[in-house]
Design an enzyme around this catalytic site. Structure first.
Site, PDB file in Angstrom:
ATOM      1  N   GLU B 169       0.816  -1.218   0.000  1.00  0.00           N
ATOM      2  CA  GLU B 169       0.000   0.000   0.000  1.00  0.00           C
ATOM      3  C   GLU B 169       0.846   1.262   0.000  1.00  0.00           C
ATOM      4  O   GLU B 169       0.560   2.218  -0.707  1.00  0.00           O
ATOM      5  CB  GLU B 169      -0.911   0.026   1.240  1.00  0.00           C
ATOM      6  CG  GLU B 169      -2.164  -0.817   1.110  1.00  0.00           C
ATOM      7  CD  GLU B 169      -3.037  -0.764   2.365  1.00  0.00           C
ATOM      8  OE1 GLU B 169      -3.962  -1.574   2.439  1.00  0.00           O
ATOM      9  OE2 GLU B 169      -2.773   0.068   3.257  1.00  0.00           O
ATOM     10  N   GLU B 170       1.904   1.261   0.814  1.00  0.00           N
ATOM     11  CA  GLU B 170       2.689   2.496   0.959  1.00  0.00           C
ATOM     12  C   GLU B 170       3.676   2.720  -0.175  1.00  0.00           C
ATOM     13  O   GLU B 170       4.013   3.862  -0.485  1.00  0.00           O
ATOM     14  CB  GLU B 170       3.424   2.498   2.314  1.00  0.00           C
ATOM     15  CG  GLU B 170       2.462   2.543   3.495  1.00  0.00           C
ATOM     16  CD  GLU B 170       3.139   2.882   4.812  1.00  0.00           C
ATOM     17  OE1 GLU B 170       4.385   2.980   4.861  1.00  0.00           O
ATOM     18  OE2 GLU B 170       2.403   3.045   5.803  1.00  0.00           O
TER      19      GLU B 170
END
Lengths: 285, 285
Positions: B169-170
């Site tokens: 996600e990051e």
């Protein structure tokens, strides 16, 4: 966070002539949020009106999340907050925390606590006997199963303290914490909550067992081999592995995680970091 | 547990002529308790009356703990339950769980979830560069600190899945979980709740970084030595230890806990047990 709530005045810039309105006393946090801690009773209609004007004011200020902590004595205000669009975040015996997300849509507020934490204690004496108990309530009641002492880690309690405490409470044996041998994460274990269960090795410092009256049916030092051959121990996934781990530990070929006190620049408190201290000691760095 | 609540009839044996009274529909658990799951709206006066007669009935049956689950849509019944002596056990966005202890005195009901669980991800490529990010909110905002990707483990999510998800996600990097290198327990980290933070090692499977728009200010592969010399990393207790652990890991002299799927005779679900698989493999048992 503020320890009290009182009425405060705020400039509401949405009219040409600015007017003073009464607002709930909220403290701003680092994440664009507002935290209101109610402490005194308030007429529910007044609360509704203040809540509406406060939300309007915080919206204009660009605030996002709003937290309201209501002590159980102010239970009559819960319905008011929910009718204004708040929902539950978490609750403890003495209070309910409600939240509201001003921007609408999916919120990015932190979730509630998700896990309960438990411990099981592997305690062995010099005669290769392990400390085992039979419980007199719950799923093990009347089953005649001998198991390691287990228990729940209290809020604010360290895992290593909880293991020592549970062994003492259930059997009166004094013991010192050695290390975490393994841990298991399971889900949907208690309503929707998950569970982290840490199997800990402890070194006994006393040997005379006195079982706890309320929860423990029987307690004894049992030869490890006798414990191992119990059908329940052979069938249960975690326990099968634990036998291998305990045997490897006895022959000195297994390292778990031991607790090392650390400090943080974000907190005054000491925290325990659990790591493979044996490997770290033997490394060349 | 029952998925619904309806009125049920119970024989109340406290009069010579037994009379039928209406009771709340409770399901008995294995611990001498009763669980009531309300689903349909009910007049609050009727609810109060049913609650009183039900408590009286369950008391005569020797029941101890009473659980009432109220969906947020039935918020008008919360005040009624509290007035009858119930208090809050826990709450989630959609419901509030209330409890009552019939015997009086100190109760032995299980506590609420006590811990939030977080992960930090140590991801290193072949060039001895680690995957680091700068966050654009919270305590690290605008500080220019490069840190390992971190995140909260969702309810019902495995630690090993959460670490892979947060890295993806990051930074959009695909990675596979290797092991838990260490974990830290801290208290009072989020209101009264405690925190368990697992530092995980992941092996990267892709290398092109695309940072998340909302939460991440910047992301990059950074030489490990450059990460290590940041003043913040040198000062923070956990991170100082993590440097030693990561260096030991690189030279192959450190074993963490890796996940092994297990089953339990008490559940249909697969659970992960985290243990020192390297040591177990090399033992003679």
């Amino acid at each position: 966070m503020a320890a009290s709530v009182s009425l405060s005045s705020g400039k509401v810039p949405n009219s040409e002539v600015q007017q003073e309105v009464k607002l709930l006393n909220g403290v701003y946090d680092n994440y664009g949020g507002v935290v209101v801690q109610m402490t005194e009773p308030m007429d529910s209609k007044l609360f509704a009106s203040l809540l509406q004007s406060s939300l309007s004011h915080w919206k204009q200020e660009g605030k996002k999340g709003v937290w309201i902590k209501l002590p159980i004595g102010l239970v009559d205000l819960v319905e008011v907050a929910v009718k204004e669009g708040f929902w539950y975040h978490h609750a403890e015996p003495t209070y309910l925390m409600l939240i509201y997300w001003i921007p609408g849509g999916a919120h990015t507020l932190p979730a509630n606590a998700s896990h309960r934490v438990g411990i099981g204690a592997f305690v062995m004496n010099q005669k290769r006997e392990v400390l085992v108990v039979q419980e007199n309530s719950g799923r093990f009641r009347g089953k005649g199963i001998w198991k390691f002492p287990t228990g729940v880690v209290d809020q604010g309690e360290d895992i290593c303290e909880a293991a020592v405490r549970e062994v003492k409470e259930e059997t009166s044996i004094d013991a010192e914490f050695v290390e975490v041998l393994a841990f298991r994460q399971s889900h949907q274990s208690f309503f929707e909550k998950s569970d982290l269960f840490f199997v800990c090795m402890l070194r006994p410092l006393s040997f005379n067992i006195q079982k706890q009256e309320n929860e423990i049916e029987a307690a004894q030092w049992m030869p490890l081999e006798e414990y191992m051959v119990q059908p329940f121990v052979q069938k249960e996934g975690l326990l099968k592995y634990m036998i291998d781990i305990c045997l490897a530990k006895i022959e000195g070929s297994y390292s778990g995680f031991s607790p090392v006190p650390t400090t943080s620049i974000f907190s005054d408190q000491k925290h325990y970091l659990y790591l493979n201290a044996a490997d770290l000691k033997h490394s060349n760095i």
